[in-house]
Write a protein that holds these residues in place. Structure first.
Motif, mmCIF file in Angstrom:
data_model
loop_
_atom_site.group_PDB
_atom_site.id
_atom_site.type_symbol
_atom_site.label_atom_id
_atom_site.label_comp_id
_atom_site.label_asym_id
_atom_site.label_seq_id
_atom_site.Cartn_x
_atom_site.Cartn_y
_atom_site.Cartn_z
ATOM 1 N N ASN A 11 34.650 18.252 25.504
ATOM 2 C CA ASN A 11 36.029 17.822 24.746
ATOM 3 C C ASN A 11 36.281 17.810 23.231
ATOM 4 O O ASN A 11 36.347 18.775 22.593
ATOM 5 N N ASP A 12 36.068 16.601 22.748
ATOM 6 C CA ASP A 12 36.380 16.179 21.393
ATOM 7 C C ASP A 12 34.876 16.555 20.707
ATOM 8 O O ASP A 12 34.944 16.537 19.391
ATOM 9 N N ALA A 13 33.941 16.873 21.387
ATOM 10 C CA ALA A 13 32.523 17.295 20.934
ATOM 11 C C ALA A 13 32.469 18.567 20.561
ATOM 12 O O ALA A 13 32.865 19.510 21.458
ATOM 13 N N VAL A 14 31.802 19.209 19.561
ATOM 14 C CA VAL A 14 31.994 20.747 19.216
ATOM 15 C C VAL A 14 30.969 21.210 18.949
ATOM 16 O O VAL A 14 30.451 22.558 19.183
ATOM 17 N N LEU A 15 29.702 20.560 18.227
ATOM 18 C CA LEU A 15 28.672 20.994 18.051
ATOM 19 C C LEU A 15 27.419 20.061 18.291
ATOM 20 O O LEU A 15 27.650 18.963 18.119
ATOM 21 N N HIS A 16 26.063 20.638 18.477
ATOM 22 C CA HIS A 16 24.955 19.880 18.725
ATOM 23 C C HIS A 16 25.128 18.716 19.794
ATOM 24 O O HIS A 16 24.376 17.959 20.007
ATOM 25 N N GLY A 17 25.924 18.799 20.683
ATOM 26 C CA GLY A 17 26.017 17.911 21.825
ATOM 27 C C GLY A 17 24.745 17.696 22.549
ATOM 28 O O GLY A 17 24.292 18.827 23.166
ATOM 29 N N LEU A 18 24.404 16.627 22.852
ATOM 30 C CA LEU A 18 23.114 16.303 23.714
ATOM 31 C C LEU A 18 23.567 16.241 25.082
ATOM 32 O O LEU A 18 24.419 15.616 25.622
ATOM 33 N N PRO A 19 22.719 17.212 25.732
ATOM 34 C CA PRO A 19 22.939 16.910 27.506
ATOM 35 C C PRO A 19 22.624 15.740 27.917
ATOM 36 O O PRO A 19 21.609 14.984 27.567
ATOM 37 N N HIS A 20 23.505 15.143 28.741
ATOM 38 C CA HIS A 20 23.315 13.986 29.383
ATOM 39 C C HIS A 20 23.894 13.882 30.761
ATOM 40 O O HIS A 20 24.450 14.711 31.316
ATOM 41 N N ASP A 21 23.751 12.580 31.364
ATOM 42 C CA ASP A 21 24.456 12.425 32.720
ATOM 43 C C ASP A 21 25.770 12.319 32.702
ATOM 44 O O ASP A 21 26.222 10.941 32.464
ATOM 45 N N TYR A 22 26.398 13.286 32.726
ATOM 46 C CA TYR A 22 27.986 13.286 32.731
ATOM 47 C C TYR A 22 28.470 14.270 33.721
ATOM 48 O O TYR A 22 27.685 15.741 33.646
ATOM 49 N N VAL A 23 29.328 14.035 34.676
ATOM 50 C CA VAL A 23 29.738 14.988 35.517
ATOM 51 C C VAL A 23 31.219 15.488 35.155
ATOM 52 O O VAL A 23 31.789 14.877 34.762
ATOM 53 N N LEU A 24 31.207 16.702 34.902
ATOM 54 C CA LEU A 24 32.363 17.370 34.560
ATOM 55 C C LEU A 24 33.608 17.011 35.610
ATOM 56 O O LEU A 24 33.798 17.221 36.538
ATOM 57 N N SER A 60 40.712 14.920 18.765
ATOM 58 C CA SER A 60 41.068 15.926 19.594
ATOM 59 C C SER A 60 40.226 17.035 20.059
ATOM 60 O O SER A 60 38.912 16.997 19.555
ATOM 61 N N ARG A 61 40.682 17.958 20.872
ATOM 62 C CA ARG A 61 39.650 18.940 21.714
ATOM 63 C C ARG A 61 39.213 19.957 20.526
ATOM 64 O O ARG A 61 39.920 20.262 19.446
ATOM 65 N N THR A 62 38.016 20.616 20.923
ATOM 66 C CA THR A 62 37.367 21.338 20.001
ATOM 67 C C THR A 62 36.945 22.762 20.816
ATOM 68 O O THR A 62 36.784 22.494 22.051
ATOM 69 N N ALA A 63 36.622 23.686 20.120
ATOM 70 C CA ALA A 63 35.831 24.907 20.848
ATOM 71 C C ALA A 63 35.138 25.704 19.923
ATOM 72 O O ALA A 63 35.184 25.524 18.666
ATOM 73 N N HIS A 64 34.290 26.597 20.311
ATOM 74 C CA HIS A 64 33.208 27.087 19.542
ATOM 75 C C HIS A 64 32.969 28.436 20.273
ATOM 76 O O HIS A 64 32.535 28.724 21.482
ATOM 77 N N SER A 65 32.685 29.562 19.562
ATOM 78 C CA SER A 65 32.123 30.720 19.950
ATOM 79 C C SER A 65 31.296 31.350 18.999
ATOM 80 O O SER A 65 31.615 31.144 17.782
ATOM 81 N N GLU A 66 30.342 32.187 19.508
ATOM 82 C CA GLU A 66 29.434 32.646 18.575
ATOM 83 C C GLU A 66 28.577 33.906 19.086
ATOM 84 O O GLU A 66 28.242 33.799 20.129
ATOM 85 N N HIS A 67 28.125 34.706 18.068
ATOM 86 C CA HIS A 67 27.267 35.909 18.767
ATOM 87 C C HIS A 67 26.367 36.320 17.555
ATOM 88 O O HIS A 67 26.566 35.821 16.340
ATOM 89 N N THR A 68 25.309 36.818 17.813
ATOM 90 C CA THR A 68 24.483 37.258 16.833
ATOM 91 C C THR A 68 24.498 38.959 16.886
ATOM 92 O O THR A 68 24.686 39.619 17.577
ATOM 93 N N VAL A 69 24.763 39.211 15.575
ATOM 94 C CA VAL A 69 25.251 40.561 15.096
ATOM 95 C C VAL A 69 24.255 41.090 14.161
ATOM 96 O O VAL A 69 23.860 40.414 13.246
#
Length: 271
Positions: A78-91, A232-241
């Protein structure tokens, strides 16, 4: 120092990139209401081990984090966009999840990210994800031998402005190759025909990310998770080129589609 890769070295990066792209596609398809973030993390750990790859994230200790990082994915909700730590959260229904990963295989790295929605999508979130995907396509298209680094940044920034989003200048793309983070920095906004000249053999991680309501960010107490300053909500897209004489080559393509249906429709309209 910026290292240009030989065609043979680009091919070795492409092997890593194929694995990254395929695993990201699998993780994106597995994202659903009721899925725990740790389920995705453990799925990625299994696949990385099975392939004999090594996570670039595990034990990563950059100056901006509170390390070492002890996960193989960045999972930002949601409002997290980078480097979010995986944790015990159910979508939950409507959650927006950004998945970012980087690994090495036989000493060569690849890095990629995508954003997906669990369950019922909010049209505003779909637009946000679409903007990052369209910006990524534009940035890749500008990664032409003989051009300049600013061409990529300007192309991404132009898309952000067209969609009505600001651009944060603190984090962007980067060089990649023998390690995950190499020079140069690839900003998500800039001026065309500025910056270093793009040469064949240059390999970059191009990664537009936007927030719906602000270009400001804040960092959680965990020292890693970066969020929009206004929630606010965030989004992220990435490719190695890889930049080649024949044009930009995406090394982290995903077999299940490079863009969402909405983005493919937008790109078709642009043509």
């Amino acid at each position: 120092m910026i290292e240009l890769k030989s065609p043979a070295e680009v091919e070795r990066m492409a092997v890593t990139g194929q694995f990254v792209g395929e695993l990201l596609a699998e993780l994106g398809a597995a994202t659903a209401v009721g899925v725990n973030l740790m389920d995705l993390e453990h799925l990625a750990r299994r696949r990385i081990k099975e392939r004999g790859a090594e996570s670039c994230y595990w034990d990563y200790s950059p100056s901006f984090g509170r390390g070492p990082f002890r996960h193989v994915l960045c999972l930002s909700v949601n409002d997290a966009v980078l480097h979010g730590l995986p944790h015990d959260y159910v979508l939950r229904d409507g959650d927006l999840l950004s998945i970012d990963m980087a690994v090495t295989i036989d000493g060569w790295a690849a890095d990629s990210a995508l954003s997906v929605i669990a369950g019922t999508p909010d049209p505003a979130d779909q637009k946000l994800i679409e903007a990052t995907e369209v910006a990524l396509v534009a940035g890749i298209g500008a990664a032409q031998a003989g051009g300049h680094l600013g061409d990529i940044s300007a192309a991404i920034g132009e898309v952000a402005g067209r969609y009505g989003y600001g651009v944060n200048g603190e984090f962007g793309g980067h060089g990649i190759g023998r390690t995950m983070h190499e020079a140069p920095h690839v900003a998500n906004s800039g001026r065309p025909r500025r910056g270093m000249r793009l040469e064949p053999g240059l390999t970059l991680a191009i990664e537009p990310w936007f927030c719906r309501g602000t270009d400001k960010i804040r960092t959680d107490e965990d020292g890693w998770t970066i969020r929009s300053a206004d929630g606010s909500r965030t989004a992220h897209s990435e490719h190695t080129v890889a930049i080649t004489e024949a044009g930009p080559r995406v090394l982290t393509g995903r077999d299940r589609g490079e863009q969402s249906p909405a983005t493919r429709s937008t790109l078709a309209d642009q043509r």
